[in-house]
Scaffold this motif. Structure first.
Motif, PDB file in Angstrom:
ATOM      1  N   TYR A   3      -1.178  -1.122  -4.528  1.00 42.72           N
ATOM      2  CA  TYR A   3      -2.134  -0.038  -4.750  1.00 42.72           C
ATOM      3  C   TYR A   3      -1.471   1.246  -4.315  1.00 42.72           C
ATOM      4  CZ  TYR A   3      -5.966  -3.182  -5.725  1.00 42.72           C
ATOM      5  OH  TYR A   3      -6.772  -4.114  -6.303  1.00 42.72           O
ATOM      6  N   LYS A   4      -1.570   2.256  -5.179  1.00 43.60           N
ATOM      7  CA  LYS A   4      -0.998   3.563  -4.849  1.00 43.60           C
ATOM      8  C   LYS A   4      -2.076   4.631  -5.015  1.00 43.60           C
ATOM      9  CE  LYS A   4       2.826   6.703  -5.632  1.00 43.60           C
ATOM     10  NZ  LYS A   4       4.096   6.918  -6.288  1.00 43.60           N
ATOM     11  N   PHE A   5      -2.381   5.307  -3.904  1.00 41.38           N
ATOM     12  CA  PHE A   5      -3.351   6.386  -3.931  1.00 41.38           C
ATOM     13  C   PHE A   5      -2.673   7.701  -4.312  1.00 41.38           C
ATOM     14  CE2 PHE A   5      -6.540   4.027  -1.389  1.00 41.38           C
ATOM     15  CZ  PHE A   5      -7.700   4.474  -2.033  1.00 41.38           C
ATOM     16  N   ALA A  65       0.854  -1.186   0.000  1.00 41.20           N
ATOM     17  CA  ALA A  65       0.000   0.000   0.000  1.00 41.20           C
ATOM     18  C   ALA A  65       0.889   1.234   0.000  1.00 41.20           C
ATOM     19  CB  ALA A  65      -0.905  -0.008   1.229  1.00 41.20           C
ATOM     20  N   CYS A  81     -10.591   0.455  -5.942  1.00 45.47           N
ATOM     21  CA  CYS A  81      -9.899   1.134  -7.041  1.00 45.47           C
ATOM     22  C   CYS A  81     -10.828   1.435  -8.217  1.00 45.47           C
ATOM     23  CB  CYS A  81      -8.707   0.299  -7.517  1.00 45.47           C
ATOM     24  SG  CYS A  81      -9.160  -1.322  -8.180  1.00 45.47           S
ATOM     25  N   ALA A  83      -7.001   5.136  -6.575  1.00 45.56           N
ATOM     26  CA  ALA A  83      -5.920   4.167  -6.393  1.00 45.56           C
ATOM     27  C   ALA A  83      -5.573   3.527  -7.738  1.00 45.56           C
ATOM     28  CB  ALA A  83      -6.329   3.097  -5.400  1.00 45.56           C
TER      29      ALA A  83
END
Length: 123
Positions: A116-118, A13, A76, A56
């Motif tokens: 996952y990258k916000f 994350a 996402c 995301a």
């Protein structure tokens, strides 16, 4: 159909440097059987003093898993909005299609990494 082959998945994350959020997977690793439906929970928290809408992006390693990764529910898919100081649990529901067992390129696959990258949503 669930087959008797397991794969370990690591969940990463991340948050963009400009986004004042904390984001983490509630389970860092999971071992699943191919075809098994799995629910993974993440926690997001807005650390700023303003309401922020974010999205995301998803990355998987190795990328060759994409044709076999079936996400039936994912945070996402839509933008996520958190008020100042608000925390929220985000869910991912997925399975790996059993047909991946017929892909000779994945015969030795034992581990996946889902990231996952916000980042802040810009309309």
């Amino acid at each position: 159909k669930i087959i008797d082959r397991t794969i370990e998945i690591k969940f990463v994350a991340e948050v963009d440097n400009l986004l004042e959020w904390k984001f983490k997977a509630l389970q860092e690793f999971v071992t699943i059987k191919i075809g098994e439906n799995k629910i993974i929970k993440y926690e997001g928290k807005n650390l700023s003093n303003k309401t922020i809408t974010s999205t995301a992006n998803f990355f998987a390693s190795p990328e060759s898993i994409f044709p076999y990764l079936i996400k039936t529910e994912c945070f996402c898919f839509t933008e996520q909005t958190l008020k100042p100081g608000e925390s929220k649990i985000f869910s991912l529901v997925f399975f790996l299609d059993p047909s991946l067992d017929y892909d000779s390129n994945l015969d030795n696959l034992q581990e996946l990494v889902f990231t996952y990258k916000f980042s802040e949503y810009k309309s």
